[in-house]
Design a protein around this motif. Structure first.
Motif, PDB file in Angstrom:
ATOM      1  N   GLN A  86       0.851  -1.358   0.082  1.00 54.98           N
ATOM      2  CA  GLN A  86      -0.442  -0.235  -0.302  1.00 54.98           C
ATOM      3  C   GLN A  86       0.581   1.569  -0.030  1.00 54.98           C
ATOM      4  OE1 GLN A  86      -3.365  -0.710  -0.401  1.00 54.98           O
ATOM      5  NE2 GLN A  86      -3.316  -2.688   0.003  1.00 54.98           N
ATOM      6  N   ARG A  93      -3.249  -0.915   5.792  1.00 54.45           N
ATOM      7  CA  ARG A  93      -4.805  -0.866   5.541  1.00 54.45           C
ATOM      8  C   ARG A  93      -3.813  -2.352   4.927  1.00 54.45           C
ATOM      9  NH1 ARG A  93      -6.548  -0.116   0.406  1.00 54.45           N
ATOM     10  NH2 ARG A  93      -5.493   2.135  -0.501  1.00 54.45           N
ATOM     11  N   ASP A  95      -5.833  -4.997   1.000  1.00 49.75           N
ATOM     12  CA  ASP A  95      -7.065  -5.054   0.486  1.00 49.75           C
ATOM     13  C   ASP A  95      -7.061  -6.855  -0.404  1.00 49.75           C
ATOM     14  OD1 ASP A  95      -7.542  -2.390  -0.367  1.00 49.75           O
ATOM     15  OD2 ASP A  95      -6.105  -2.622  -2.704  1.00 49.75           O
ATOM     16  N   LEU A 132     -12.596  -4.120   0.693  1.00 48.50           N
ATOM     17  CA  LEU A 132     -12.915  -4.752  -0.393  1.00 48.50           C
ATOM     18  C   LEU A 132     -14.285  -4.138  -1.868  1.00 48.50           C
ATOM     19  CD1 LEU A 132     -14.950  -6.409  -0.380  1.00 48.50           C
ATOM     20  CD2 LEU A 132     -14.214  -7.908   1.510  1.00 48.50           C
ATOM     21  N   TYR A 172     -15.085  -2.053   4.802  1.00 50.01           N
ATOM     22  CA  TYR A 172     -13.686  -2.141   5.227  1.00 50.01           C
ATOM     23  C   TYR A 172     -14.417  -3.323   6.266  1.00 50.01           C
ATOM     24  CZ  TYR A 172     -16.332   1.024   8.606  1.00 50.01           C
ATOM     25  OH  TYR A 172     -16.779   2.017   9.325  1.00 50.01           O
TER      26      TYR A 172
END
Length: 176
Positions: A86, A93, A95, A132, A172
């Motif tokens: 990221q 974070r 994904d 996502l 999220y």
């Protein structure tokens, strides 16, 4: 499909590369079933294998994790990825990407099991927030059941494998 429950496990880079053919077959089956996962139908096997080879290289660089649900007799029935790489201002974070369950193996809890395994793996990798997106109403229900928070829907965000536009919903989940 009956028998013992599938085993959930993480693939290292070498195994992800060596299993690219099996993962490609899963991806093709999902795209043929209408899954909006960045590919158009018909998806050529060579294109699917190239995608998984690139994913394996990303695993080797520490950019992503690949988890699978595997049945000893039937092979890989599902997979999910956690994208770890990221921007520098988002080190917390990850994904969630390419959540795939073979059409013949759906409605057996594999999606939920893969989600929980991905969340655990992401937390172990130091991630405290996952995001996502999905174009599937069935997947939306799964994510909501698993405690994911719906952020909103973007109309005509992507195309379905047959070329029709589809809306995409973003979610999220905080892991701590």
């Amino acid at each position: 499909m009956t028998g013992p429950p599938p085993v959930l496990r993480r693939l290292d880079a070498a195994e992800a590369a060596s299993r690219s053919g099996d993962l490609a077959a899963l991806l093709i089956a999902c795209v043929e079933g209408g899954a909006s996962v960045s590919f158009m139908a018909p998806l050529a096997r060579s294109r699917a294998e190239t995608f998984w080879s690139e994913v394996a290289a990303g695993v080797g660089r520490g950019e992503r994790l690949v988890l699978v649900a595997e049945d000893p007799a039937a092979g890989i029935l599902g997979t999910v990825q956690v994208v770890l790489a990221q921007p520098e201002n988002q080190p917390h974070r990850g994904d969630l990407a390419k959540m795939l369950v073979h059409p013949a193996a759906r409605r057996r809890g594999l999606g939920a099991a893969l989600m929980r395994a991905a969340e655990t793996a992401a937390l172990d990798a130091g991630k405290t927030l996952l995001v996502l997106d999905t174009a599937s109403p069935e997947a939306e229900r799964l994510y909501a059941r698993e405690g994911w928070i719906r952020v909103g829907r973007v109309p005509d965000y992507a195309l379905l494998p047959d070329g029709r536009p589809c809306d995409t919903t973003f979610f999220y989940k905080r892991l701590v």
